[in-house]
Scaffold this motif. Structure first.
Motif, PDB file in Angstrom:
ATOM      1  N   THR A 248       8.742  -0.729  -3.308  1.00 19.80           N
ATOM      2  CA  THR A 248       9.458   0.296  -4.065  1.00 19.80           C
ATOM      3  C   THR A 248      10.753  -0.261  -4.616  1.00 19.80           C
ATOM      4  O   THR A 248      11.476  -1.002  -3.938  1.00 19.80           O
TER       5      THR A 248
ATOM      6  N   ALA B  98       4.533   0.378  -6.031  1.00 21.62           N
ATOM      7  CA  ALA B  98       3.214  -0.254  -6.076  1.00 21.62           C
ATOM      8  C   ALA B  98       2.735  -0.433  -4.649  1.00 21.62           C
ATOM      9  O   ALA B  98       3.464  -0.967  -3.805  1.00 21.62           O
TER      10      ALA B  98
ATOM     11  N   ASP C 202       3.626  -0.958   0.747  1.00 24.37           N
ATOM     12  CA  ASP C 202       4.208  -0.421  -0.483  1.00 24.37           C
ATOM     13  C   ASP C 202       5.465  -1.200  -0.849  1.00 24.37           C
ATOM     14  O   ASP C 202       6.291  -1.510   0.019  1.00 24.37           O
TER      15      ASP C 202
ATOM     16  N   ASN D 222       5.473   5.619 -11.352  1.00 22.27           N
ATOM     17  CA  ASN D 222       6.746   5.452 -12.064  1.00 22.27           C
ATOM     18  C   ASN D 222       7.319   6.839 -12.302  1.00 22.27           C
ATOM     19  O   ASN D 222       6.737   7.652 -13.032  1.00 22.27           O
TER      20      ASN D 222
ATOM     21  N   GLN E 116       1.290   8.103 -12.866  1.00 26.61           N
ATOM     22  CA  GLN E 116       0.684   7.589 -11.641  1.00 26.61           C
ATOM     23  C   GLN E 116      -0.738   7.108 -11.916  1.00 26.61           C
ATOM     24  O   GLN E 116      -1.464   7.698 -12.730  1.00 26.61           O
TER      25      GLN E 116
ATOM     26  N   GLU F 294      10.063   3.190  -8.914  1.00 28.46           N
ATOM     27  CA  GLU F 294       8.808   2.498  -9.188  1.00 28.46           C
ATOM     28  C   GLU F 294       8.178   2.092  -7.866  1.00 28.46           C
ATOM     29  O   GLU F 294       8.860   1.567  -6.983  1.00 28.46           O
TER      30      GLU F 294
ATOM     31  N   GLU G 297      -2.225   1.779  -5.671  1.00 27.43           N
ATOM     32  CA  GLU G 297      -1.544   2.892  -6.344  1.00 27.43           C
ATOM     33  C   GLU G 297      -0.324   2.352  -7.078  1.00 27.43           C
ATOM     34  O   GLU G 297       0.361   1.448  -6.595  1.00 27.43           O
ATOM     35  N   TYR G 298      -0.068   2.926  -8.258  1.00 31.60           N
ATOM     36  CA  TYR G 298       1.173   2.620  -8.987  1.00 31.60           C
ATOM     37  C   TYR G 298       1.798   3.938  -9.420  1.00 31.60           C
ATOM     38  O   TYR G 298       1.104   4.849  -9.894  1.00 31.60           O
TER      39      TYR G 298
END
Length: 692
Positions: free
Chosen positions: A430, A405, A428, A376, A349, A403, A373-374
């Motif tokens: 996803t 973002a 977001d 995985n 993250q 995933e 924010e990212y």
């Protein structure tokens, strides 16, 4: 659903917002309101760690509870659930069970861990998530924590992530500075405790070092034994012995002009194992057999902060983190799970945000927080069967990758120091990708939107009103998307977003020096009305875990919090009333995830000359008969608890702490409405601590 429900809810929040705006135009120039106490006198005076201007819990336009270090120590809790379960609007499934805790906020969350995706859980800003049926969703030790914040409702989605329909549980670990005073270069804190029910000991050691003004280090280590504990009247639950080791290492370095920059690295880990445990940690049923289980949870964080001294437009926080939660189970000959099975979530993250402060006029102060924010996250579930066969997951526990973002922005506009407006927006994206063993190779990709507007107006120094309107959207989880029942002939049955429209309104009272000098009275009431479209839940039909869609659900309720503090007497009160219905059909049905109405009252006395503190708390739960299944009804009950502490401030014993408590004093037989097992019977707790 008829439009009238939306209209009534919108009217509730918009009326409060309108009153705030009208009042602001009349009296924005009045005297400045009460300032926050440097040392919180009550939980409603706790500083809220959030974006924008520093504020206390009672001065937020949202229902928020914060538990500081003193309250955590006083609880003598062996699990995090014992702390959170004592807050209004929050219920915990099996709060005493090391491996079986699930969370419920405002009627959202149940026995299956998939429900926890509506509750965002963070530890030092790192999202923690674990999903295994008949297990808990978070593994940590309360001795690592110095602060617990619970933000109720979807308004918190803006900063914490889309899909927080129920709210957020944010945890903060201890720092070296918490144990160092003045020019101290080092400090050592040793603690031991014991609980009678389960014969459960704890040994803890904390070392804090500050060799220079800019460098500090903390090492925190715990050993805990959680034994078989009994229900009331000596009933043996046979939940299994668990031994856990947990630790935290944290290194911080401050530098730059006027020491405006800080870099920090931390690593925490919990390793717990038990033999001959019931596979089912929620009910302790023997239907699924016994297992030898190891839980290994790790979190590593690297963060950077720069306040850019002298520049109000820049205040940057950046963080990268790694989180890995793995449950390793051995159960030879089990036809369901094989000889051995692992359930793991590995998450990378990254977060970046900046807060800009500027004045729109002499009377309007503005903070604008924005960032991205990212995330995985990979879920694996290998199952080892006789003959060396490894099955990647199963129909009810599919493997897959998530995933995410997201970008967000939230403004805090303070007009005349009395009116605070908080608009926000988050978007977001996803993507869910199936793993090995899933019967479909289709991916699920969605955008989710989370707008909100909130307002708080302090009519005068002692009275305030607030309201909010918030929307958030949740993408189905890997479990919900790729499970057996959602794949037909190799084709994925695409699930729509779960959507929440939440309306809140409330008021606050704050009085100082009322009954005696240096006392404080605080009161906060919050009403909420949450309409959830495409409500997704997971149920066990006796053979498989399957996804169930409810076209529309309605949750509404009232939360009350009150506190009193003075140099000697103190007290607190909380109460929650929640109603939940499936409103899809012609006739409303009850939602089974709604906790019983409940309240608590705590009264205490501090005898300053001897540094003694004694308190009594009673928790009252009403019968919960609002269920569709008659077997799910639960009776009401009351639990009593007494606490005594001694914390000398001077003399040879300065820095020492002695705490004793008795829980469930009258050994009352009970079962929480959302729990699947009887609660813990009477228990004695004793803890000794000393800071050198």
């Amino acid at each position: 659903m008829s439009n009238s429900r939306y209209s009534r809810a919108a009217l509730l929040a918009s009326t409060t917002l309108s009153l705030a705006l009208i009042s602001a135009s009349v009296s924005a120039q009045e005297a400045a309101p009460r300032l926050a106490n440097e040392n919180p006198t009550t939980m409603l005076d706790e500083i809220i760690v959030n974006a924008g201007k520093e504020k206390v819990a009672i001065d937020t336009p949202q229902s928020v509870s914060a538990v500081g270090q003193e309250e955590i120590d006083a609880a003598q809790a062996s699990t995090l659930g014992e702390i959170i379960d004592a807050l209004p609007g929050v219920s915990v499934t099996n709060p005493d069970a090391t491996f079986g805790q699930g969370f419920n906020i405002r009627g959202i969350g149940g026995a299956f861990a998939a429900d926890e995706s509506r509750i965002i859980i963070q530890v030092d800003g790192v999202k923690k998530y674990f999903e295994q049926y008949r297990m808990g969703s978070l593994f940590t030790d309360p001795e690592l924590m110095k602060r617990v914040e619970v933000l109720r409702g979807p308004a918190s989605s803006t900063l914490y992530g889309a899909g927080a329909i129920a709210g957020v549980i944010a945890l903060e670990t201890k720092d070296a500075s918490d144990f160092l005073a003045g020019d101290d270069k080092y400090a050592v804190r040793a603690k031991t405790s014991w609980e009678s029910n389960g014969n459960s000991p704890l040994a803890s050691i904390i070392t804090a070092v500050k060799p220079t003004e800019d460098l500090e280090f903390l090492a925190n280590f715990q050993y805990r034994k959680s034994g078989n504990y009994d229900a009331a009247k000596g009933k043996v639950l046979e939940n299994g012995d668990i031994t856990s080791l947990s630790g935290l290492a944290k290194l911080g370095y401050t530098f730059g002009t006027n020491r405006d920059q800080k870099i920090e690295a931390s690593y925490q880990r919990l390793y717990a194992d038990g033999e001959n445990l019931p596979y089912d940690q929620l009910t302790y049923s023997d239907a699924f057999g016994l297992t030898n289980r190891i839980v290994d949870d790790q979190t590593a964080v690297l963060s950077y902060e720069n306040t850019f001294y002298g520049n109000d437009l820049l205040d940057i926080e950046a963080q990268i983190s790694y989180s890995d939660t793995e449950v390793d189970q051995k159960h030879p000959g089990n036809i369901y799970f094989g000889d051995r099975a692992k359930y793991s979530y590995t998450t990378w993250q990254a977060n970046l945000q900046n807060t800009s402060r500027f004045d729109l006029s002499d009377n309007v102060e503005t903070y604008f927080t924005y960032g991205g924010e990212y995330l995985n996250r990979e879920r694996l579930n290998p199952r080892y069967r006789p003959g060396g066969v490894v099955q990647p997951g199963s129909g009810s526990h599919p493997e897959g990758r998530t995933e995410l973002a997201g970008i967000f922005g939230q403004a805090e506009i303070i007009v005349g120091e009395r009116l605070t407006l908080t608009p926000g927006m988050r978007i977001d994206y996803t993507r869910l990708k199936p793993g090995d063993g899933v019967a479909s190779d289709e991916e699920l990709k969605k955008f989710a939107y989370s707008p909100k507007i909130a307002a708080l107006y302090k009519v005068n120094d002692w009275f305030g009103v607030f309201g909010s309107i918030a929307h958030t959207e949740r993408l189905p989880t890997v479990d919900e998307t790729f499970s057996n029942g959602n794949i037909v002939d190799g084709k994925l049955q695409h699930l729509d977003l779960e959507k929440s429209n939440n309306f809140e309104a409330g008021f606050t009272f704050s009085f100082d020096d009322t009954l005696q000098q240096d006392d404080a009275i605080r009161f906060k009431a919050t009403g909420f009305y949450n309409i959830i479209e495409n409500h997704i839940s997971t149920v066990f039909d006796g053979t498989f875990a399957r996804t169930v869609i409810t076209e529309e659900a309605l949750l509404r309720g009232l939360e009350l919090e009150a506190a009193y503090d003075s140099p000697n007497w103190y007290g607190s009160f909380g109460s929650t009333i929640t109603r939940g219905n499936d409103t899809s059909g012609d006739k409303d049905k009850y939602l089974e995830s709604v906790a019983a109405d409940n309240g608590f009252l705590r009264v205490g006395y501090k005898y300053q000359p001897w540094s003694l503190d004694a308190s009594w708390r009673v928790d009252v739960y009403a019968p919960q008969n609002r269920t569709e299944d008659p077997n799910n009804k639960t009776p009401g009950y009351a639990l009593h608890q007494a606490n005594l502490s001694w914390k000398p401030q001077e003399g040879a014993f300065a820095g020492a702490e002695v705490r004793a408590s008795v829980t469930n004093i009258f050994d009352k037989k009970f079962q929480s409405h959302l729990s699947s097992s009887e609660g813990k019977g009477r228990s004695f707790k004793l803890s000794l601590a000393k800071t050198f």
